[in-house]
Write an enzyme that holds these catalytic residues in place. Structure first.
Site, PDB file in Angstrom:
ATOM      1  N   ARG A   1     -18.591 -11.868 -10.046  1.00 15.81           N
ATOM      2  CA  ARG A   1     -19.185 -13.184 -10.217  1.00 15.81           C
ATOM      3  C   ARG A   1     -18.176 -14.325 -10.133  1.00 15.81           C
ATOM      4  NH1 ARG A   1     -22.921 -11.203 -11.988  1.00 15.81           N
ATOM      5  NH2 ARG A   1     -21.459  -9.875 -13.088  1.00 15.81           N
ATOM      6  N   THR A   2     -17.153 -14.229 -10.934  1.00 17.25           N
ATOM      7  CA  THR A   2     -16.240 -15.372 -11.017  1.00 17.25           C
ATOM      8  C   THR A   2     -15.527 -15.598  -9.685  1.00 17.25           C
ATOM      9  OG1 THR A   2     -15.925 -14.821 -13.331  1.00 17.25           O
ATOM     10  CG2 THR A   2     -14.392 -16.387 -12.391  1.00 17.25           C
TER      11      THR A   2
ATOM     12  N   LYS B   1       3.638  -3.479  -6.711  1.00 22.27           N
ATOM     13  CA  LYS B   1       5.047  -3.170  -6.433  1.00 22.27           C
ATOM     14  C   LYS B   1       5.949  -3.694  -7.548  1.00 22.27           C
ATOM     15  CE  LYS B   1       4.157  -3.941  -1.541  1.00 22.27           C
ATOM     16  NZ  LYS B   1       4.284  -4.994  -0.533  1.00 22.27           N
TER      17      LYS B   1
ATOM     18  N   ARG C   1      -7.181 -14.563 -12.171  1.00 25.53           N
ATOM     19  CA  ARG C   1      -7.611 -13.710 -13.287  1.00 25.53           C
ATOM     20  C   ARG C   1      -6.584 -12.597 -13.440  1.00 25.53           C
ATOM     21  NH1 ARG C   1     -13.451 -11.410 -14.500  1.00 25.53           N
ATOM     22  NH2 ARG C   1     -13.574 -13.574 -15.136  1.00 25.53           N
TER      23      ARG C   1
ATOM     24  N   HIS D   1     -11.167 -18.283 -20.920  1.00 33.36           N
ATOM     25  CA  HIS D   1     -11.890 -18.231 -19.651  1.00 33.36           C
ATOM     26  C   HIS D   1     -12.572 -19.589 -19.482  1.00 33.36           C
ATOM     27  CE1 HIS D   1     -14.009 -16.981 -16.254  1.00 33.36           C
ATOM     28  NE2 HIS D   1     -14.776 -16.026 -16.738  1.00 33.36           N
TER      29      HIS D   1
END
Lengths: 304, 152
Positions: A51-52, A80, A101, A129
């Site tokens: 969604r985000t 890595k 995120r 958030h």
């Protein structure tokens, strides 16, 4: 250059302007379809999200811009061993704005420190958030008209639920907002958040039974118990279905109460509730895209 | 000579220093930790630590005396560790300053965030910074994840 790391990075006035702009875009999307022509948003998602990430990408595409990025840590240099600081330094060379995120708390703060482009925190672990909060705030304002004097029930995982923490902070800046915190003991709101509520002189109550809160609520904000926040599978299994909002519980609520949820929903809202006109969580997603469009413009200094 | 006078005469003492500092009135038991946190073990200078010294005011206390150039002085760490301690800065055998200690607003790399979910647990070269969020209750929180110091 500005970043959005927590909801409080925006003043109340800025938040109101942002919501006004989002409303303008919603009313006439065509008018704003090219305001970001030539701009690129980098969506840096170290943790899966549908969604985000798609909401950010849809927002930029609908403004005429383009998108680039990665959707899991495996497909980035983090696999890595690259640091957040180095990743954002590199991305700053390619994009005009970034939405990130990351599973670690405070990661967006680190990114912002080393970035040459605006950074939007799209969720940093269980911490903050802010764009979900903007979405929630816009939905509440659009559907209830105001924030002052509202009684909001926050239900489920209040310990790791970053959307809950961010929303409380944003609402604390309005008058006489009352919080009813509904959670099992293990998932209670952390003390730094209850301290913040107290410091702001707002009323709050901590209870475990959802039914007890229902008749008093103007807004019910349901959350999912998130498997990824638990180190112990046993605890997750025990707590995941602690609350299930169903029609018998909805019958206890006011006629104009609204139910919100940051989604994805698992079992905490029974599918039967979707048909109830008070269920607003899918509308909420739409508001989320418009507010992100307004935010991208604000951080890129594009006036609407 | 009375027993008390004898005790006074033979009590553990450390001579005066020419240049350095004396941290007195440290809460008993915190001296060794302060010694480590100030990085004194890494300095090539004389350090005396007295623990459980008798004190009229505190009952028992710790004292640290350090013979070193006075520019090597980290008031912030001392303030964070024990802001009720006292400090004498000494030069040419004389006390030249008695800086007042207070809780620093931020502390850098003195303590580490132990929250396994915090970005400081994986990001290379990142300073561990704690911010004083509640001076009354002496609460410090990680700048990144906001976890309270001592909570993990």
């Amino acid at each position: 250059m500005r970043h959005l790391l927590t909801p409080l990075d925006l003043s109340v006035e800025e938040l109101e302007t942002l919501m006004d702009n989002a409303e303008k875009i919603k009313a006439d999307p065509e008018k704003y379809a090219h305001v970001c022509d030539g701009k690129i948003i980098a969506t840096l998602f170290y943790e899966p999200s549908t969604r985000t990430r798609l909401s950010f990408e849809a927002a930029m595409l609908r403004l005429g811009g383009k998108t680039m990025g990665f959707a899991t840590a495996d497909s980035s240099s983090a696999a890595k061993g690259e640091s957040v600081a180095d990743t954002i330094r590199i991305i700053s060379c390619f994009a005009d704005i970034a939405a990130m995120r990351h599973p670690k708390e405070g990661s967006a703060t680190v990114a912002a420190k080393h970035s040459r482009i605006p950074v939007i925190n799209a969720g940093d672990g269980g911490h903050q958030h802010p764009t979900q909060t903007l979405t929630d705030m816009m939905t509440i304002r659009a559907l209830k008209g105001h924030f002052d004097g509202m009684t909001i029930g926050l239900c489920g995982d209040l310990k790791f639920g970053r959307t809950v923490h961010s929303l409380i902070r944003a609402l604390l800046r309005y008058k006489d907002v009352r919080f009813i915190l509904i959670s099992p003991d293990e998932l209670k709101l952390p003390d730094y958040m209850t301290d913040e509520i107290k410091r702001n002189g707002a009323e709050y109550e901590e209870i475990t039974k959802l039914e007890d809160a229902m008749p008093r609520l103007d807004i019910l904000y349901m959350t999912r118990v998130q498997r990824e926040r638990f180190f112990n599978e046993e605890d997750y299994v025990r707590l995941k279905d602690y609350y299930i909002l169903d029609m018998p519980k909805m019958e206890l609520a006011k006629e104009d109460m609204i139910v919100l949820h940051p989604l994805p929903r698992v079992n905490e809202i029974a599918v039967e509730v979707d048909e109830d006109p008070r269920a607003k969580y899918f509308e909420q997603v739409q508001y989320g895209m418009y507010i992100r469009m307004a935010l991208i413009c604000m951080l890129l200094d594009i006036s609407l | 000579m009375s027993g008390n006078e004898n005790r006074e005469k033979y009590k553990l003492n450390v001579g005066k220093i020419y240049e350095g500092f004396v941290i007195d009135h440290i809460h008993a038991g915190r001296g060794m930790k302060l010694y480590k946190d100030l990085g004194l073990e890494k300095l090539d200078c004389s350090v005396a630590i007295i623990t459980n010294a008798s004190s009229k005011k505190m009952g028992k206390k710790d004292i640290i005396k350090v013979e070193c150039p006075i520019d090597r002085f980290d008031l912030e760490t001392i303030g964070f560790m024990d802001h009720t301690a006292t400090v004498d800065v000494i030069k040419d055998g004389e006390i030249i300053n008695k800086p007042k200690l207070s809780l620093p607003k931020t502390v850098k790399n003195i303590i580490k965030c132990k929250n396994p979910r915090c970005i400081t647990s994986i990001e290379q070269g990142l300073d561990h910074i704690f911010v004083l969020t509640d001076p009354e209750k002496e609460v410090y929180r990680c700048k990144y994840c906001e976890t309270k110091y001592g909570e993990q």
